[in-house]
Design a protein around this motif. Sequence first.
Motif, PDB file in Angstrom:
ATOM      1  N   GLY A 229       0.782  -1.226   0.000  1.00  0.00           N
ATOM      2  CA  GLY A 229       0.000   0.000   0.000  1.00  0.00           C
ATOM      3  C   GLY A 229       0.815   1.277   0.000  1.00  0.00           C
ATOM      4  N   ALA A 230       2.149   1.160   0.051  1.00  0.00           N
ATOM      5  CA  ALA A 230       2.975   2.373   0.095  1.00  0.00           C
ATOM      6  C   ALA A 230       3.071   3.054  -1.257  1.00  0.00           C
ATOM      7  CB  ALA A 230       4.378   2.040   0.598  1.00  0.00           C
ATOM      8  N   GLY A 231       2.905   2.304  -2.347  1.00  0.00           N
ATOM      9  CA  GLY A 231       3.045   2.879  -3.685  1.00  0.00           C
ATOM     10  C   GLY A 231       4.490   2.993  -4.121  1.00  0.00           C
ATOM     11  N   ILE A 232       5.396   2.660  -3.220  1.00  0.00           N
ATOM     12  CA  ILE A 232       6.831   2.778  -3.475  1.00  0.00           C
ATOM     13  C   ILE A 232       7.520   1.520  -2.980  1.00  0.00           C
ATOM     14  CG2 ILE A 232       8.931   4.086  -2.916  1.00  0.00           C
ATOM     15  CD1 ILE A 232       7.195   6.541  -2.547  1.00  0.00           C
ATOM     16  N   GLY A 233       8.512   1.065  -3.705  1.00  0.00           N
ATOM     17  CA  GLY A 233       9.285  -0.095  -3.287  1.00  0.00           C
ATOM     18  C   GLY A 233      10.717   0.001  -3.780  1.00  0.00           C
ATOM     19  N   ASP A 234      11.612  -0.674  -3.101  1.00  0.00           N
ATOM     20  CA  ASP A 234      13.019  -0.683  -3.509  1.00  0.00           C
ATOM     21  C   ASP A 234      13.209  -1.675  -4.661  1.00  0.00           C
ATOM     22  OD1 ASP A 234      13.759   1.166  -1.646  1.00  0.00           O
ATOM     23  OD2 ASP A 234      14.352  -0.305  -0.138  1.00  0.00           O
ATOM     24  N   ARG A 235      13.907  -1.230  -5.650  1.00  0.00           N
ATOM     25  CA  ARG A 235      14.230  -2.136  -6.754  1.00  0.00           C
ATOM     26  C   ARG A 235      15.475  -1.635  -7.470  1.00  0.00           C
ATOM     27  NH1 ARG A 235      12.346  -0.671 -11.986  1.00  0.00           N
ATOM     28  NH2 ARG A 235      11.113   1.263 -12.036  1.00  0.00           N
ATOM     29  N   THR A 236      16.046  -2.492  -8.278  1.00  0.00           N
ATOM     30  CA  THR A 236      17.245  -2.159  -9.050  1.00  0.00           C
ATOM     31  C   THR A 236      16.843  -1.938 -10.498  1.00  0.00           C
ATOM     32  OG1 THR A 236      18.636  -3.478  -7.584  1.00  0.00           O
ATOM     33  CG2 THR A 236      19.531  -2.951  -9.746  1.00  0.00           C
ATOM     34  N   ARG A 237      17.353  -0.888 -11.085  1.00  0.00           N
ATOM     35  CA  ARG A 237      17.023  -0.555 -12.472  1.00  0.00           C
ATOM     36  C   ARG A 237      18.277  -0.065 -13.176  1.00  0.00           C
ATOM     37  NH1 ARG A 237      14.851   5.538 -12.430  1.00  0.00           N
ATOM     38  NH2 ARG A 237      15.787   6.215 -10.481  1.00  0.00           N
ATOM     39  N   THR A 238      18.240  -0.109 -14.492  1.00  0.00           N
ATOM     40  CA  THR A 238      19.338   0.380 -15.313  1.00  0.00           C
ATOM     41  C   THR A 238      18.864   1.621 -16.065  1.00  0.00           C
ATOM     42  OG1 THR A 238      20.248  -1.843 -15.577  1.00  0.00           O
ATOM     43  CG2 THR A 238      20.967  -0.172 -17.146  1.00  0.00           C
ATOM     44  N   ILE A 239      19.600   2.702 -15.899  1.00  0.00           N
ATOM     45  CA  ILE A 239      19.274   3.967 -16.554  1.00  0.00           C
ATOM     46  C   ILE A 239      20.335   4.254 -17.607  1.00  0.00           C
ATOM     47  CG2 ILE A 239      18.899   6.436 -16.219  1.00  0.00           C
ATOM     48  CD1 ILE A 239      18.206   5.847 -13.337  1.00  0.00           C
ATOM     49  N   SER A 240      19.906   4.634 -18.785  1.00  0.00           N
ATOM     50  CA  SER A 240      20.840   5.008 -19.848  1.00  0.00           C
ATOM     51  C   SER A 240      21.139   6.501 -19.727  1.00  0.00           C
ATOM     52  CB  SER A 240      20.241   4.696 -21.226  1.00  0.00           C
ATOM     53  OG  SER A 240      20.083   3.300 -21.388  1.00  0.00           O
TER      54      SER A 240
END
Length: 389
Positions: A229-240
Amino acid sequence: MSQQEWLDRDFYAVLGVPSTASAEEIKKAYRTLARELHPDANPHNTEVEERFKKVSEAYAVLSDPAKRKDYDRVRRLLRSGGFPGTGFPPGTGSGGFDFGDLFGSGSPFTMGDPLGGVGDVLGDLFRRAGTRTASARPRRGSDVETETRLSFREAVAGMVLPLLMTGPMVCTSCHGSGTRPGTRQRTCPHCRGVGVRNRNLGGFGFSEPCEDCRGTGSIVDTPCPDCQGAGIGDRTRTISVRVPPGVSDGQRIRLPAQGEPGLGGAPSGDLYVTVRVEPDPVFARSGDDLTVTVPVSFAELALGTVLSVPNFDGRVSLKIPPGTQSGRTFRLRGRGVPRRGDAVGDLLVTVEVAVPSDLGHEAAEALRAYARAEEMGGFDPRSGWADSR
């Protein structure tokens, strides 16, 4: 603790001390009550446990000079039955007033207030008390900063850099809504979506964040299972990250909306990437110009030659005229660091004589013969060098 509870509770009476008690007297009273009412000494006694909590709350306020000062100022204000110096009579109205509106910026009641900014006092006091504020309202996400390292040649040429980031992001399942996919939030029925509820106390009204929706104005009945329900979560992503050609050491690149996610649907913050450029063993920079030092022999400078100079595009030929002095710099137009637009800096080539550490027998004899011939020809490298000194 709500605002009304703050105003109704007499912390001095809870501790059994007068309002003029010193800090040492307050501490002594608290320690005595804490030993008497501690849950370990009164197991399974809910009444004593509740009193112990009240004593702890009172001591938390009165032991802090700033909290105690604000608490005393509010108590003096309410005991007066009105607001001295403002012309506001005691008991006026039936409860529609809000301290935030009444004493906010631009209010006529802030003028001549001998208590000195009552609205600020109340705001600070209730924030310190740990009540919920409007933190759940829409708020832009925080900016994020990181660093990346590039080689000298990568920085000059530019590149697209994949950057691995780990941190809070908008939940990909509910897209930030906090609700289970396929469901929606509903308007809070207690505050009607405003996020604030009003409480009346005599002739005054107090606005508090709604306890049911925590100030958001909406209620989530079926929270998203991935973010709870927080709408936010920790995750790993790749940004160009597109690094422009010619980026310099320490330069920051801004990526809009790639920072931490906002709250309540507000926009995300920005990501700032600081570029660190590693030195190159051959090239250096002077603004938008590339610099390189090429070692040459004495014969090449004396007789002239054509040098093959390294460049980021390969190699470029440079003609050295006879009699060139060691340390001279040649400029090759358009062979340097790319600038904004189509402009490019220059390549600055400095020639420098390299002296061999061991000539060998034949080279030494030839050089001695040359030195004798040079002397007979009248060449003196120090002629006129120190005449003016």
